[in-house]
Motif scaffolding. Structure first.
Motif, mmCIF file in Angstrom:
data_model
loop_
_atom_site.group_PDB
_atom_site.id
_atom_site.type_symbol
_atom_site.label_atom_id
_atom_site.label_comp_id
_atom_site.label_asym_id
_atom_site.label_seq_id
_atom_site.Cartn_x
_atom_site.Cartn_y
_atom_site.Cartn_z
ATOM 1 N N ALA A 149 0.233 56.236 47.001
ATOM 2 C CA ALA A 149 -0.600 55.531 46.117
ATOM 3 C C ALA A 149 0.109 54.623 45.034
ATOM 4 N N THR A 150 1.274 53.901 45.667
ATOM 5 C CA THR A 150 2.222 53.089 45.017
ATOM 6 C C THR A 150 2.876 53.590 43.733
ATOM 7 N N VAL A 151 3.128 54.925 43.802
ATOM 8 C CA VAL A 151 3.963 55.533 42.825
ATOM 9 C C VAL A 151 5.287 56.243 43.763
ATOM 10 N N PHE A 152 6.393 55.825 43.322
ATOM 11 C CA PHE A 152 7.646 56.259 44.280
ATOM 12 C C PHE A 152 8.640 57.317 44.036
ATOM 13 N N PHE A 153 9.079 57.911 45.074
ATOM 14 C CA PHE A 153 9.918 59.098 44.854
ATOM 15 C C PHE A 153 10.890 58.943 45.760
ATOM 16 N N ARG A 154 12.130 59.815 45.258
ATOM 17 C CA ARG A 154 13.364 59.905 45.941
ATOM 18 C C ARG A 154 13.081 61.277 47.124
ATOM 19 N N ALA A 155 14.310 61.268 47.694
ATOM 20 C CA ALA A 155 14.512 62.356 48.684
ATOM 21 C C ALA A 155 14.183 63.795 48.091
ATOM 22 N N GLY A 206 12.369 58.023 36.133
ATOM 23 C CA GLY A 206 13.419 57.094 35.989
ATOM 24 C C GLY A 206 13.506 55.965 37.062
ATOM 25 N N ILE A 207 12.423 55.685 37.708
ATOM 26 C CA ILE A 207 12.177 54.737 38.733
ATOM 27 C C ILE A 207 11.343 53.615 37.819
ATOM 28 N N PRO A 208 12.067 52.513 37.614
ATOM 29 C CA PRO A 208 11.493 51.526 36.628
ATOM 30 C C PRO A 208 10.002 51.133 37.103
ATOM 31 N N LEU A 209 9.947 50.734 38.440
ATOM 32 C CA LEU A 209 8.713 50.282 39.116
ATOM 33 C C LEU A 209 7.329 51.243 38.709
ATOM 34 N N ASN A 210 7.479 52.501 38.593
ATOM 35 C CA ASN A 210 6.712 53.358 38.460
ATOM 36 C C ASN A 210 6.107 53.173 37.126
#
Length: 323
Positions: free
Chosen positions: A252-258, A264-268
């Motif tokens: 839902a357009t919220v980003f995550f890492r592996a 700390g993900i600016p776009l979030n």
């Protein structure tokens, strides 16, 4: 005087129900049913198809011996997630693979949603495919709520997202709560100010108390492009920022890492998507994945504890447990 459309539909439903009882409950052949109902075999075939498509009949297959069932058990043991593995041949294209998985989800989604419940829906290529195959189920005092905004520099996104939500609302007789905000804000301060407005905070409150969340996984690697990456939502600087942050996917357009982290993900900070802490409090979180190109995204979502129920094609399920 001829029959009205409602009367004709009622007659067809009655006939379909009778045929379904004779076929599934009494083990009569279609030829035998045709003789009993004084009609043709082809008419009985159409009635049985109507019974399945309209939700009068719900077919489930349970086998402890086949490969999908073994994969489901392995996924449950390893990830504590209820898996539903959809058998799909390896040679099938990712487009056809998505359609087959989406159809399987759509056929049984009604088991997870009933009257007096709220379902959150995240728009995207996967959920759009599901919405086209939904089996109708009438509910009461239920609602469908949009989980993230859909507007971007090219379009408001209202047409795309509202069509998906409308299909869910129509299928379940549920009230639709749209979320008419951008997918990403230009400035986090603008988002924070809007989130304090009563009209928006009301929707955020509905999201916070939903019973079911339904979503796919966004991925830059997918052969079937995720809508957030193909629909003009991100520019070159955004992609560079996501790469620098080690992002492998989004919900839902919220980003995550592996590793499942999303801090700390600016776009979030600019995203209108559902906060993961809110998502994790939702009792049932249904994730739908097709195609091995989304494997890294799936591993990240599992690490983030975003999923309670996983619908996945057999090839991707095998890759998940073999790694």
């Amino acid at each position: 005087m001829g029959q009205t459309d409602d009367e004709m539909q009622s007659d067809r439903t009655r006939d379909a129900l009778t045929a379904a009882h004779l076929y599934y409950m009494q083990d009569l052949t279609m030829d035998a049913i045709a003789r009993e109902l004084h009609t043709s075999r082809s008419s009985i075939s159409r009635l049985l198809s109507h019974a399945r498509a309209s939700g009068l009949v719900d077919i489930q297959i349970h086998s402890p011996l086949d490969a999908p069932s073994r994969l489901e058990k392995t996924i449950l043991d390893r990830f504590q997630v209820a898996a539903h593995v959809v058998p799909v041949p390896d040679h099938v294209s990712d487009v056809d693979r998505l359609e087959r998985v989406a159809l399987s989800v759509a056929r049984i989604l009604g088991q997870y949603f009933d009257s007096n419940m709220t379902m959150g829906v995240a728009w995207g290529s996967t959920v759009s495919a599901i919405s086209r195959h939904l089996t109708p189920k009438q509910t009461h005092n239920s609602q469908i709520v949009q989980l993230n905004g859909a507007g971007n520099m090219r379009t408001t996104g209202i047409g795309y997202a509202s069509e998906i939500l409308r299909r869910f609302g129509d299928a379940f007789g549920a009230h639709v709560q749209q979320f008419p905000v951008p997918a990403f804000f230009d400035d986090p301060a603008t988002k924070n100010a809007l989130w304090r407005e009563r009209t928006v905070s009301r929707l955020l409150e509905i999201q916070a108390h939903m019973d079911v969340a339904l979503f796919g996984l966004g991925s830059t690697f997918s052969e079937v492009p995720s809508h957030v990456y193909a629909g003009g939502y991100l520019d070159q600087k955004d992609y560079e920022s996501l790469s620098a942050s080690g992002v492998v996917g989004d919900v839902a357009t919220v980003f995550f890492r592996a590793d499942g982290s999303s801090d700390g993900i600016p776009l979030n900070d600019r995203s209108s998507g559902l906060d993961f802490d809110v998502l994790r409090r939702t009792p049932r979180r249904i994730c739908v994945v097709s195609g091995i190109s989304k494997l890294e995204s799936l591993r990240g979502a599992l690490a983030a504890n975003l999923i309670t129920d996983l619908f996945v094609d057999e090839g991707t399920a095998r890759a998940l447990v073999s790694g």
